[in-house]
Design an enzyme around this catalytic site. Structure first.
Site, mmCIF file in Angstrom:
data_model
loop_
_atom_site.group_PDB
_atom_site.id
_atom_site.type_symbol
_atom_site.label_atom_id
_atom_site.label_comp_id
_atom_site.label_asym_id
_atom_site.label_seq_id
_atom_site.Cartn_x
_atom_site.Cartn_y
_atom_site.Cartn_z
ATOM 1 C CG ASP A 51 -1.979 -1.062 1.181
ATOM 2 O OD1 ASP A 51 -2.295 -1.525 0.066
ATOM 3 O OD2 ASP A 51 -2.489 -1.434 2.248
ATOM 4 C CE1 TYR A 108 4.362 -6.841 3.278
ATOM 5 C CE2 TYR A 108 4.005 -9.208 3.155
ATOM 6 C CZ TYR A 108 3.928 -7.952 2.585
ATOM 7 O OH TYR A 108 3.425 -7.808 1.310
#
Length: 254
Positions: A51, A108
């Protein structure tokens, strides 16, 4: 011939990884650099969408070209690209290799810092409030007991399944109380990590016992309702750390 581009980037000034009409993205910047260097059009496919504001320590594009790329081209591309995007490697791959679908797992991390730090403004989430560290650790382990993460997927995700195989999930403590959450899975849903982190931190901040907090977290997961999760965590604390492919799939151009 098909090539993989490995890159890293600071996502602060970009509207995400994937190309969007009228928006500056990582994909549009890399495409522009390729077209400036080689003076022909390129069509890139990305490995993992991130994002706006999310950073990438390792991500990939693939593209097809009749050109024969050489090591010097990495230097040329980096000279054209803005300073917050770097090509780290170029690989020759099989003609049917796919940087998204052939990935075996992705990792992540999410960074939380606890004291004001001007060097972390765009690289982490400032959260100076007390949290129950034991509860955070327990919730990270509880997450691995589940496979359906509907609750941690934003609406309108347009996926066929909400099943993910999480291989690791844990918190680390650093200096000055800093916290890093790390997670590794075969796949992730839209907004999933920010939803997980936000929900864990929200529960760990409340004045509930560790046992009650665990039950609250389980209830969120088992509800399969994203309105029960907390997606308000800022994007700037999230980093795509690595994308793993099968052995011998990537042939480094050197």
């Amino acid at each position: 011939m098909r090539y993989f581009l490995e890159l890293s980037y600071d996502g602060t000034h970009y509207s995400g990884f994937q190309v969007q009409d009228g928006q500056e993205t990582i994909q549009s910047a890399v495409t522009k650099a390729l077209e400036i260097l080689f003076r022909q059009p390129f069509s890139l496919t990305g490995s993992s969408r991130t994002d706006a504001g999310v950073h990438g320590l390792q991500n990939f594009f693939h593209f097809d070209s009749s050109l024969e790329l050489i090591p010097k081209h990495k230097y040329n591309l980096n000279a054209i690209l803005p300073s917050d995007i770097a090509i780290t490697s170029i690989y020759r791959v099989a003609d049917d290799a796919h940087c998204r679908f052939d990935a075996l797992q992705r990792s992540y991390k999410y960074l939380i810092y606890r004291q004001k730090d001007p060097f972390m403004v765009n690289r982490g989430w400032l959260f100076p409030y007390p949290v129950n560290q034991e509860l955070l650790d327990r919730m990270a382990l509880i997450l691995m007991e589940y496979s359906d993460f509907t609750s941690f997927s934003k609406r309108n995700s347009q996926v066929k399944t909400y099943i993910c195989d999480i291989r690791s999930s844990y918190w680390e403590q650093g200096s000055n109380g800093a916290l890093t959450y790390r997670i590794r899975s075969n796949r992730f849903l839209r907004g999933m990590i920010r939803g997980i982190v936000g929900t864990m931190v929200r529960i760990a901040r409340t004045e509930v016992s560790t046992e009650d907090g665990e039950q609250l977290f389980r209830a969120v997961i088992e509800s399969k309702d994203c309105t029960n999760a907390d997606f308000t965590t800022p994007a700037k604390g999230l980093y795509l750390e690595s994308v793993v492919y099968p052995d011998d799939m990537l042939q480094l151009i050197q």
